[in-house]
Design a protein around this motif. Sequence first.
Motif, PDB file in Angstrom:
ATOM      1  N   LYS A  97       0.834  -1.206   0.000  1.00  0.00           N
ATOM      2  CA  LYS A  97       0.000   0.000   0.000  1.00  0.00           C
ATOM      3  C   LYS A  97       0.865   1.252   0.000  1.00  0.00           C
ATOM      4  O   LYS A  97       0.638   2.191  -0.784  1.00  0.00           O
ATOM      5  N   ALA A  98       1.860   1.289   0.861  1.00  0.00           N
ATOM      6  CA  ALA A  98       2.732   2.460   0.948  1.00  0.00           C
ATOM      7  C   ALA A  98       3.469   2.702  -0.361  1.00  0.00           C
ATOM      8  O   ALA A  98       3.608   3.845  -0.814  1.00  0.00           O
ATOM      9  N   ASN A  99       3.936   1.643  -0.997  1.00  0.00           N
ATOM     10  CA  ASN A  99       4.682   1.792  -2.239  1.00  0.00           C
ATOM     11  C   ASN A  99       3.794   2.220  -3.407  1.00  0.00           C
ATOM     12  O   ASN A  99       4.182   3.058  -4.216  1.00  0.00           O
ATOM     13  N   VAL A 100       2.613   1.642  -3.487  1.00  0.00           N
ATOM     14  CA  VAL A 100       1.710   1.974  -4.597  1.00  0.00           C
ATOM     15  C   VAL A 100       1.266   3.435  -4.524  1.00  0.00           C
ATOM     16  O   VAL A 100       1.150   4.116  -5.550  1.00  0.00           O
ATOM     17  N   THR A 101       1.025   3.933  -3.343  1.00  0.00           N
ATOM     18  CA  THR A 101       0.488   5.289  -3.190  1.00  0.00           C
ATOM     19  C   THR A 101       1.561   6.349  -2.962  1.00  0.00           C
ATOM     20  O   THR A 101       1.248   7.542  -2.890  1.00  0.00           O
ATOM     21  N   LEU A 102       2.816   5.938  -2.904  1.00  0.00           N
ATOM     22  CA  LEU A 102       3.897   6.854  -2.540  1.00  0.00           C
ATOM     23  C   LEU A 102       4.000   8.062  -3.470  1.00  0.00           C
ATOM     24  O   LEU A 102       4.168   9.202  -3.023  1.00  0.00           O
ATOM     25  N   GLY A 103       3.897   7.832  -4.784  1.00  0.00           N
ATOM     26  CA  GLY A 103       4.090   8.913  -5.744  1.00  0.00           C
ATOM     27  C   GLY A 103       3.017   9.977  -5.701  1.00  0.00           C
ATOM     28  O   GLY A 103       3.244  11.103  -6.169  1.00  0.00           O
ATOM     29  N   ALA A 104       1.836   9.646  -5.164  1.00  0.00           N
ATOM     30  CA  ALA A 104       0.727  10.606  -5.144  1.00  0.00           C
ATOM     31  C   ALA A 104       0.228  10.864  -3.733  1.00  0.00           C
ATOM     32  O   ALA A 104      -0.885  11.354  -3.539  1.00  0.00           O
ATOM     33  N   LEU A 105       1.045  10.555  -2.747  1.00  0.00           N
ATOM     34  CA  LEU A 105       0.597  10.613  -1.358  1.00  0.00           C
ATOM     35  C   LEU A 105       0.124  12.012  -0.977  1.00  0.00           C
ATOM     36  O   LEU A 105      -0.979  12.193  -0.435  1.00  0.00           O
ATOM     37  N   ARG A 106       0.925  13.017  -1.292  1.00  0.00           N
ATOM     38  CA  ARG A 106       0.581  14.382  -0.896  1.00  0.00           C
ATOM     39  C   ARG A 106      -0.603  14.917  -1.694  1.00  0.00           C
ATOM     40  O   ARG A 106      -1.476  15.583  -1.153  1.00  0.00           O
ATOM     41  N   ASP A 107      -0.633  14.617  -2.985  1.00  0.00           N
ATOM     42  CA  ASP A 107      -1.659  15.197  -3.856  1.00  0.00           C
ATOM     43  C   ASP A 107      -3.022  14.519  -3.733  1.00  0.00           C
ATOM     44  O   ASP A 107      -4.059  15.179  -3.843  1.00  0.00           O
ATOM     45  N   LYS A 108      -3.026  13.200  -3.499  1.00  0.00           N
ATOM     46  CA  LYS A 108      -4.289  12.455  -3.557  1.00  0.00           C
ATOM     47  C   LYS A 108      -4.792  11.949  -2.208  1.00  0.00           C
ATOM     48  O   LYS A 108      -5.997  11.743  -2.038  1.00  0.00           O
ATOM     49  N   PHE A 109      -3.874  11.730  -1.279  1.00  0.00           N
ATOM     50  CA  PHE A 109      -4.295  11.021  -0.061  1.00  0.00           C
ATOM     51  C   PHE A 109      -4.008  11.778   1.227  1.00  0.00           C
ATOM     52  O   PHE A 109      -4.131  11.220   2.313  1.00  0.00           O
ATOM     53  N   ALA A 110      -3.616  13.028   1.124  1.00  0.00           N
ATOM     54  CA  ALA A 110      -3.321  13.803   2.332  1.00  0.00           C
ATOM     55  C   ALA A 110      -4.219  15.038   2.411  1.00  0.00           C
ATOM     56  O   ALA A 110      -4.453  15.721   1.415  1.00  0.00           O
ATOM     57  N   THR A 111      -4.726  15.293   3.609  1.00  0.00           N
ATOM     58  CA  THR A 111      -5.534  16.485   3.874  1.00  0.00           C
ATOM     59  C   THR A 111      -5.054  17.097   5.191  1.00  0.00           C
ATOM     60  O   THR A 111      -5.052  16.416   6.229  1.00  0.00           O
ATOM     61  N   ALA A 112      -4.608  18.359   5.104  1.00  0.00           N
ATOM     62  CA  ALA A 112      -4.128  19.077   6.289  1.00  0.00           C
ATOM     63  C   ALA A 112      -3.046  18.288   7.017  1.00  0.00           C
ATOM     64  O   ALA A 112      -2.980  18.272   8.249  1.00  0.00           O
ATOM     65  N   GLY A 113      -2.195  17.611   6.240  1.00  0.00           N
ATOM     66  CA  GLY A 113      -1.075  16.886   6.836  1.00  0.00           C
ATOM     67  C   GLY A 113      -1.413  15.492   7.316  1.00  0.00           C
ATOM     68  O   GLY A 113      -0.540  14.780   7.834  1.00  0.00           O
ATOM     69  N   PHE A 114      -2.670  15.058   7.170  1.00  0.00           N
ATOM     70  CA  PHE A 114      -3.083  13.732   7.623  1.00  0.00           C
ATOM     71  C   PHE A 114      -3.369  12.836   6.413  1.00  0.00           C
ATOM     72  O   PHE A 114      -3.995  13.265   5.441  1.00  0.00           O
ATOM     73  N   ILE A 115      -2.913  11.593   6.496  1.00  0.00           N
ATOM     74  CA  ILE A 115      -3.104  10.639   5.407  1.00  0.00           C
ATOM     75  C   ILE A 115      -4.464   9.968   5.547  1.00  0.00           C
ATOM     76  O   ILE A 115      -4.830   9.486   6.634  1.00  0.00           O
ATOM     77  N   ASN A 116      -5.219   9.938   4.453  1.00  0.00           N
ATOM     78  CA  ASN A 116      -6.494   9.227   4.422  1.00  0.00           C
ATOM     79  C   ASN A 116      -6.196   7.756   4.120  1.00  0.00           C
ATOM     80  O   ASN A 116      -6.099   7.349   2.966  1.00  0.00           O
ATOM     81  N   ASP A 117      -6.019   6.977   5.175  1.00  0.00           N
ATOM     82  CA  ASP A 117      -5.591   5.585   5.007  1.00  0.00           C
ATOM     83  C   ASP A 117      -6.635   4.761   4.263  1.00  0.00           C
ATOM     84  O   ASP A 117      -6.285   3.888   3.467  1.00  0.00           O
ATOM     85  N   ARG A 118      -7.902   5.051   4.485  1.00  0.00           N
ATOM     86  CA  ARG A 118      -8.947   4.282   3.811  1.00  0.00           C
ATOM     87  C   ARG A 118      -8.886   4.483   2.302  1.00  0.00           C
ATOM     88  O   ARG A 118      -8.969   3.526   1.532  1.00  0.00           O
ATOM     89  N   ALA A 119      -8.690   5.731   1.870  1.00  0.00           N
ATOM     90  CA  ALA A 119      -8.599   6.024   0.442  1.00  0.00           C
ATOM     91  C   ALA A 119      -7.337   5.402  -0.167  1.00  0.00           C
ATOM     92  O   ALA A 119      -7.368   4.860  -1.270  1.00  0.00           O
ATOM     93  N   ALA A 120      -6.227   5.481   0.573  1.00  0.00           N
ATOM     94  CA  ALA A 120      -4.970   4.901   0.086  1.00  0.00           C
ATOM     95  C   ALA A 120      -5.101   3.392  -0.050  1.00  0.00           C
ATOM     96  O   ALA A 120      -4.642   2.794  -1.038  1.00  0.00           O
ATOM     97  N   ARG A 121      -5.726   2.759   0.921  1.00  0.00           N
ATOM     98  CA  ARG A 121      -5.909   1.303   0.883  1.00  0.00           C
ATOM     99  C   ARG A 121      -6.805   0.896  -0.287  1.00  0.00           C
ATOM    100  O   ARG A 121      -6.521  -0.089  -0.996  1.00  0.00           O
ATOM    101  N   ALA A 122      -7.870   1.653  -0.514  1.00  0.00           N
ATOM    102  CA  ALA A 122      -8.791   1.339  -1.605  1.00  0.00           C
ATOM    103  C   ALA A 122      -8.088   1.476  -2.957  1.00  0.00           C
ATOM    104  O   ALA A 122      -8.253   0.637  -3.849  1.00  0.00           O
ATOM    105  N   GLN A 123      -7.294   2.551  -3.114  1.00  0.00           N
ATOM    106  CA  GLN A 123      -6.585   2.767  -4.373  1.00  0.00           C
ATOM    107  C   GLN A 123      -5.551   1.671  -4.608  1.00  0.00           C
ATOM    108  O   GLN A 123      -5.419   1.141  -5.712  1.00  0.00           O
TER     109      GLN A 123
END
Length: 534
Positions: free
Chosen positions: A359-385
């Motif tokens: 999960k961490a590797n797949v979402t790494l390239g877009a972590l800030r743009d797609k899965f982070a809000t106000a410095g917090f990672i949306n783990d549910r969205a990252a896991r789904a993607q």
Amino acid sequence: MLTAEPQVATLPLLEVEGVDKTFPGVRALSDMHLELRAGEVLALVGENGAGKSTLMKLLSGIYTADSGSFLLDGEPLEITGPKQAMELGISIIHQEFNLVPHLTVAQNIFIGREPRRMRVLLDERRLVRDARELIERLHLPLNPNAVVGGLTVANQQMVEIAKALSRDPRVLIMDEPTAALNDAEVATLHELIRRFVRPETGVIYISHRMEEIKRIADRVTVIRDGQYVDTVEVATSSTREIISMMVGRTLADSAGPAGVREDREVVLEVTGLSTKALLKDVSFDLRQGEILGFAGLMGAGRTETARAIVGADPTGAGTVLLRGRPVRIGHPADAVRHGIGYLSEDRKRYGLLLDKDVKANVTLGALRDKFATAGFINDRAARAQASEYVDALKIKTPSVDQTTKFLSGGNQQKVVIAKWLVRDCDILIFDEPTRGIDVGAKEEIYQLLNELAEQGKSIIMISSELPEVLRMSHRVVVMSEGRVTRILTAGEATQESIMHYATLRPDENVEDAVELGLDPVDTGAIDAEQEGVS
């Protein structure tokens, strides 16, 4: 029932009989068999995870078998550790180098066995002399005083070989010895193997490259899912038959692509790209939906071109246009922002965080743009993607929580691809996309690349394997000594034509091209006739 050839000893040099090996939750080997005859090269093949490495680690004393037996010259053999295996005459050259970068060639060859004066003082002069004698006997292009960390990958491989042969082994195990070598270096290695093989010695040769096996091996032992399948003679077995035994199915033929339509948009145009170290006036274009192959010998500048485009290496001159608009890419982050993803030839070092989960590797390239809000990672969205791409790319993993280093090479490569697809890159640069990957996984990567091209992604594929380049490329950019020597259409590209231009010095006369039915090349620039070829 295997029968020995008349010219070799009836008694096998090495035998493995009914060997089992189980790790927690995994049965790696079950009733394994292997027979190495004296005086032969025995290829050992199987998909990643088939059990090849486990078997070799048993033979070299790294692991201990749960059951079964080993015999050397017909006598029972008990291997209790790596040191004892070497003392018994079994040496292994691992795929991952086991060298000390800051030491010299001579020091690496005899590490742990350095000659001493009065049993205490290092005899440096004798160390260098012994190393030089070995290097000359093996006809290796090495300087015993050279620091290993400064050598090319190919020469580091030669150091590993010299180290193994310095022990005068009877059984030499080579695990993917040519993964980082070009065709000329492979030929040198094969000549070395032929000189090593004598009536009292033998080689176990592990490789995914079928064309190599046909050239160097006498027989092939196939294993699948930890079990012995069969042993066949190379001379009387086709590549298709061997691959079918490996994967348990017949792989369909796939002809090379016919080309890309001329009306396809040019998404990337590189003109006059030069670097201080190597590249000189590199120019080419890439169309939407195209797979553009890059071929050439080691040191030709293929990887350097890719690194210069994505800003990993500084450029001295040249322009890059994306869909007709000039862009300045000074750092890989700039390339990513422009939709260019680079999949390095060393995926373990540059492409993945091996100790992190899928999960961490797949979402790494877009972590800030797609899965982070106000410095917090949306783990549910990252896991789904991540789960979506694991399913889409058929990544074999128990879950997205699996640590990436435990995946096979092919599945690790798919994780890297998924990372750039999540980032939604339109241009993907694959550097040696199938290096160290078995035949079955290669087919899946090939299919994936073709599907991406059909979806409109544009792909640059750098490969040292000419059959791979010919099979996958709509056009082929051939490089030599930092320059583009030719761009070949799919119809023009053959192994002969590619090797001609790959071995062509940029400043030499090319009249001999006529012998191959090719046109002479203007090495200063790409022929006008090739602009817009599709």
